[in-house]
Design an enzyme around this catalytic site. Structure first.
Site, PDB file in Angstrom:
ATOM      1  N   LYS A 100      40.868  41.147  39.233  1.00 17.09           N
ATOM      2  CA  LYS A 100      40.654  42.797  39.208  1.00 17.09           C
ATOM      3  C   LYS A 100      40.452  43.239  40.696  1.00 17.09           C
ATOM      4  O   LYS A 100      39.889  42.686  41.484  1.00 17.09           O
ATOM      5  CB  LYS A 100      39.779  43.158  38.270  1.00 17.09           C
ATOM      6  CG  LYS A 100      39.909  42.794  36.823  1.00 17.09           C
ATOM      7  CD  LYS A 100      38.919  42.983  35.651  1.00 17.09           C
ATOM      8  CE  LYS A 100      39.170  42.498  34.315  1.00 17.09           C
ATOM      9  NZ  LYS A 100      38.453  42.835  33.607  1.00 17.09           N
ATOM     10  N   TYR A 106      46.138  45.796  28.049  1.00 22.20           N
ATOM     11  CA  TYR A 106      44.822  45.899  27.046  1.00 22.20           C
ATOM     12  C   TYR A 106      45.159  46.511  25.732  1.00 22.20           C
ATOM     13  O   TYR A 106      44.390  47.281  25.033  1.00 22.20           O
ATOM     14  CB  TYR A 106      43.832  46.631  27.687  1.00 22.20           C
ATOM     15  CG  TYR A 106      42.957  46.034  28.794  1.00 22.20           C
ATOM     16  CD1 TYR A 106      42.244  44.777  28.652  1.00 22.20           C
ATOM     17  CD2 TYR A 106      42.887  46.584  30.055  1.00 22.20           C
ATOM     18  CE1 TYR A 106      41.805  44.157  29.457  1.00 22.20           C
ATOM     19  CE2 TYR A 106      42.134  46.014  31.179  1.00 22.20           C
ATOM     20  CZ  TYR A 106      41.615  44.706  30.714  1.00 22.20           C
ATOM     21  OH  TYR A 106      40.852  43.858  31.682  1.00 22.20           O
ATOM     22  N   ASN A 148      33.542  43.145  35.614  1.00 19.69           N
ATOM     23  CA  ASN A 148      33.497  41.726  35.430  1.00 19.69           C
ATOM     24  C   ASN A 148      34.408  40.841  36.208  1.00 19.69           C
ATOM     25  O   ASN A 148      34.730  39.610  35.974  1.00 19.69           O
ATOM     26  CB  ASN A 148      33.370  41.188  33.815  1.00 19.69           C
ATOM     27  CG  ASN A 148      34.806  41.720  33.103  1.00 19.69           C
ATOM     28  OD1 ASN A 148      35.900  42.053  33.838  1.00 19.69           O
ATOM     29  ND2 ASN A 148      34.536  41.540  31.769  1.00 19.69           N
ATOM     30  N   HIS A 159      40.179  38.799  34.616  1.00 16.55           N
ATOM     31  CA  HIS A 159      40.404  38.508  33.259  1.00 16.55           C
ATOM     32  C   HIS A 159      40.946  37.088  32.971  1.00 16.55           C
ATOM     33  O   HIS A 159      41.635  36.439  33.909  1.00 16.55           O
ATOM     34  CB  HIS A 159      41.691  39.583  33.075  1.00 16.55           C
ATOM     35  CG  HIS A 159      42.392  39.213  31.625  1.00 16.55           C
ATOM     36  ND1 HIS A 159      41.938  39.510  30.577  1.00 16.55           N
ATOM     37  CD2 HIS A 159      43.663  38.353  31.491  1.00 16.55           C
ATOM     38  CE1 HIS A 159      42.878  39.084  29.681  1.00 16.55           C
ATOM     39  NE2 HIS A 159      43.673  38.570  30.085  1.00 16.55           N
ATOM     40  N   GLU A 200      50.756  37.526  27.847  1.00 18.43           N
ATOM     41  CA  GLU A 200      50.354  38.068  29.131  1.00 18.43           C
ATOM     42  C   GLU A 200      51.123  37.720  29.994  1.00 18.43           C
ATOM     43  O   GLU A 200      51.452  38.322  31.073  1.00 18.43           O
ATOM     44  CB  GLU A 200      48.595  37.859  29.209  1.00 18.43           C
ATOM     45  CG  GLU A 200      47.742  38.553  28.295  1.00 18.43           C
ATOM     46  CD  GLU A 200      46.346  38.029  28.653  1.00 18.43           C
ATOM     47  OE1 GLU A 200      45.585  38.519  27.774  1.00 18.43           O
ATOM     48  OE2 GLU A 200      46.060  37.326  29.081  1.00 18.43           O
TER      49      GLU A 200
END
Ligand code: DAT
Ligand code: MG
Length: 168
Positions: A11, A51, A123, A126, A137
């Site tokens: 991210k 998402y 976090n 992913h 994905e």
């Protein structure tokens, strides 16, 4: 043992914090095969599609914002595909628990992730949750010709009108 595929996203805070190499190293040391890797500018459409199963959650807007880089001034994500035995569980262990405060301290999320005072789980990575999600994905983030081998079935489509950006 059956090989699995997993999509990893670093991210935007990973780049903002200068941790790209550090985090890829964690996944690389698993011995899994690195199948594909690229940098992607993340549109709202792409983040929302990624998402989509979490639409309706109170944190949906924030995770879309976070993935787009709007919280860190870096509109880029590094996307990687790894393959090998138990790739999902191996990579999810490397990543650690969803909430960085619950993640074990040597995991990526436990060592360098944080929860902001607004409650956003920064976090950092992913990791696909299972093989069905991995296929969805990987197909969302990569085209077949960006991946060196046929990990999923492909077909040839002939376009009548087709335009794309090329170098001048
Ligand atoms: P994971 O990324 O561990 O697979 P997930 O798919 O359930 O977790 O959720 C996607 C992201 O949404 C996750 O990385 C962080 C955020 N998230 C999940 N649960 C949350 C919660 N209770 N509060 C805030 N953010 C949450
Ligand atoms: Mg998930």
């Amino acid at each position: 043992m059956k090989k699995e595929i997993v999509l990893i996203l670093l991210k935007p805070d990973v780049q903002a914090k200068g941790l790209t190499g550090y985090i890829i190293d964690h996944f690389d040391r698993t011995g899994l095969e690195l199948i594909a890797m690229k940098i992607v500018k993340v549109s709202k459409v792409l983040a929302e599609a990624h998402y989509r199963h979490l639409k309706g959650q109170p944190f949906f807007g924030e995770i879309v914002n976070y993935l787009q880089g709007n919280l860190h001034g870096r509109q880029k994500v590094v996307a990687l595909v790894y393959g090998g035995p138990k790739a999902v569980s191996v990579c999810r262990r490397v990543a650690g628990a969803t909430n960085p405060e619950d993640a074990h301290l040597k995991s990526v999320r436990g060592s360098v992730g944080r929860v902001t005072t607004k409650g956003v789980y920064e976090n950092m990575v992913h990791v696909s949750s299972d093989q069905k999600e991995a296929r969805r994905e990987v197909s969302l983030w990569f085209s077949p010709d960006e991946i060196g081998k046929d990990i999923y079935p492909t077909k040839i489509e002939t376009m009548k009108t087709y335009s794309k950006k090329v170098w001048k």
